[in-house]
Scaffold this motif. Structure first.
Motif, mmCIF file in Angstrom:
data_model
loop_
_atom_site.group_PDB
_atom_site.id
_atom_site.type_symbol
_atom_site.label_atom_id
_atom_site.label_comp_id
_atom_site.label_asym_id
_atom_site.label_seq_id
_atom_site.Cartn_x
_atom_site.Cartn_y
_atom_site.Cartn_z
ATOM 1 N N LEU A 1 0.886 -1.054 -0.012
ATOM 2 C CA LEU A 1 -0.100 0.024 -0.061
ATOM 3 C C LEU A 1 0.782 1.122 -0.096
ATOM 4 C CD1 LEU A 1 -2.294 -1.068 3.019
ATOM 5 C CD2 LEU A 1 -2.907 -1.313 0.349
ATOM 6 N N SER A 2 0.454 2.397 -0.727
ATOM 7 C CA SER A 2 1.072 3.609 -0.589
ATOM 8 C C SER A 2 0.427 4.519 0.338
ATOM 9 C CB SER A 2 1.391 4.423 -2.003
ATOM 10 O OG SER A 2 2.191 3.392 -2.831
ATOM 11 N N PHE A 3 1.112 5.310 1.204
ATOM 12 C CA PHE A 3 0.545 6.269 2.005
ATOM 13 C C PHE A 3 0.972 7.891 1.369
ATOM 14 C CE2 PHE A 3 1.324 2.807 4.888
ATOM 15 C CZ PHE A 3 0.187 2.488 4.991
ATOM 16 N N ASP A 4 -0.132 8.791 1.848
ATOM 17 C CA ASP A 4 0.132 10.032 1.327
ATOM 18 C C ASP A 4 1.365 10.576 2.187
ATOM 19 O OD1 ASP A 4 -2.235 9.858 -0.295
ATOM 20 O OD2 ASP A 4 -3.350 10.659 1.341
ATOM 21 N N THR B 1 -2.306 7.826 6.668
ATOM 22 C CA THR B 1 -3.143 7.163 5.999
ATOM 23 C C THR B 1 -4.355 7.982 5.828
ATOM 24 O OG1 THR B 1 -4.105 6.389 7.916
ATOM 25 C CG2 THR B 1 -2.320 5.123 7.079
ATOM 26 N N LYS C 1 -8.218 5.968 4.374
ATOM 27 C CA LYS C 1 -8.740 5.388 3.079
ATOM 28 C C LYS C 1 -7.734 4.316 2.578
ATOM 29 C CE LYS C 1 -6.312 9.100 0.489
ATOM 30 N NZ LYS C 1 -6.419 9.968 -0.636
ATOM 31 N N ASN C 2 -6.426 4.411 2.867
ATOM 32 C CA ASN C 2 -5.695 3.239 2.165
ATOM 33 C C ASN C 2 -5.562 2.027 3.093
ATOM 34 O OD1 ASN C 2 -4.639 4.704 0.140
ATOM 35 N ND2 ASN C 2 -3.218 5.609 1.334
ATOM 36 N N GLN D 1 5.386 3.533 2.443
ATOM 37 C CA GLN D 1 4.661 2.240 2.036
ATOM 38 C C GLN D 1 4.474 1.264 3.222
ATOM 39 O OE1 GLN D 1 7.628 -0.312 0.012
ATOM 40 N NE2 GLN D 1 6.020 0.129 -1.903
#
Length: 137
Positions: free
Chosen positions: A8-11, A24, A28-29, A88
């Motif tokens: 997963l990628s985070f802002d 996160t 939403k992720n 990540q």
């Protein structure tokens, strides 16, 4: 089809001059409601952690510092991941065996879908394989 481990990628916002914030943002992720947050630090590189699966708990694992080599095993597929950036995370579904190897000074953050319960843990690999093959039917 059962969920598979995946990255997963985070802002992340900021700059090298001021630093960064990774979020996160409203979760939403994260594919589940977060019930528990814990972190692991000071694990010697010679020690492997994990060696278990959870029957119901889903997790997202993030290397806040250092790196973590993660072996995942769903009973049908094995994958290797390297977590080396706090932007990540690795989604670990329920019924996924893991083995973790930490670099010197690594800190892992774990976001979990349940509160801790020892009864959720499968700590015997052969038992895990039997349960995983039964769940695949």
């Amino acid at each position: 089809m059962p969920a598979k481990p995946h990255l997963l990628s985070f802002d992340c916002i900021g700059s090298p001059h001021a630093g960064y914030i990774t979020s996160t943002q409203l979760a939403k992720n994260i594919p589940f409601e977060i019930k528990r947050v814990f972190w692991t630090q000071a694990t010697p590189p010679t020690v492997a952690r994990g060696h278990h699966a959870n029957m119901a708990t889903e997790e997202v694992l993030v290397a806040l510092s250092g790196s973590i080599q993660v072996l995942t095993d769903t009973g049908r597929e094995q994958q290797e991941f390297e977590l080396a950036h706090p932007q990540q995370g690795l989604y670990i579904p329920a019924m996924c065996w893991t083995e973790l190897h930490f670099s010197e000074g690594a800190t892992a953050l774990c976001l979990a879908s349940t509160d801790f319960s020892e009864t959720d843990y499968i700590r015997d690999y052969d038992r895990f394989l039997k349960l995983a093959s039964h769940n695949a039917l």
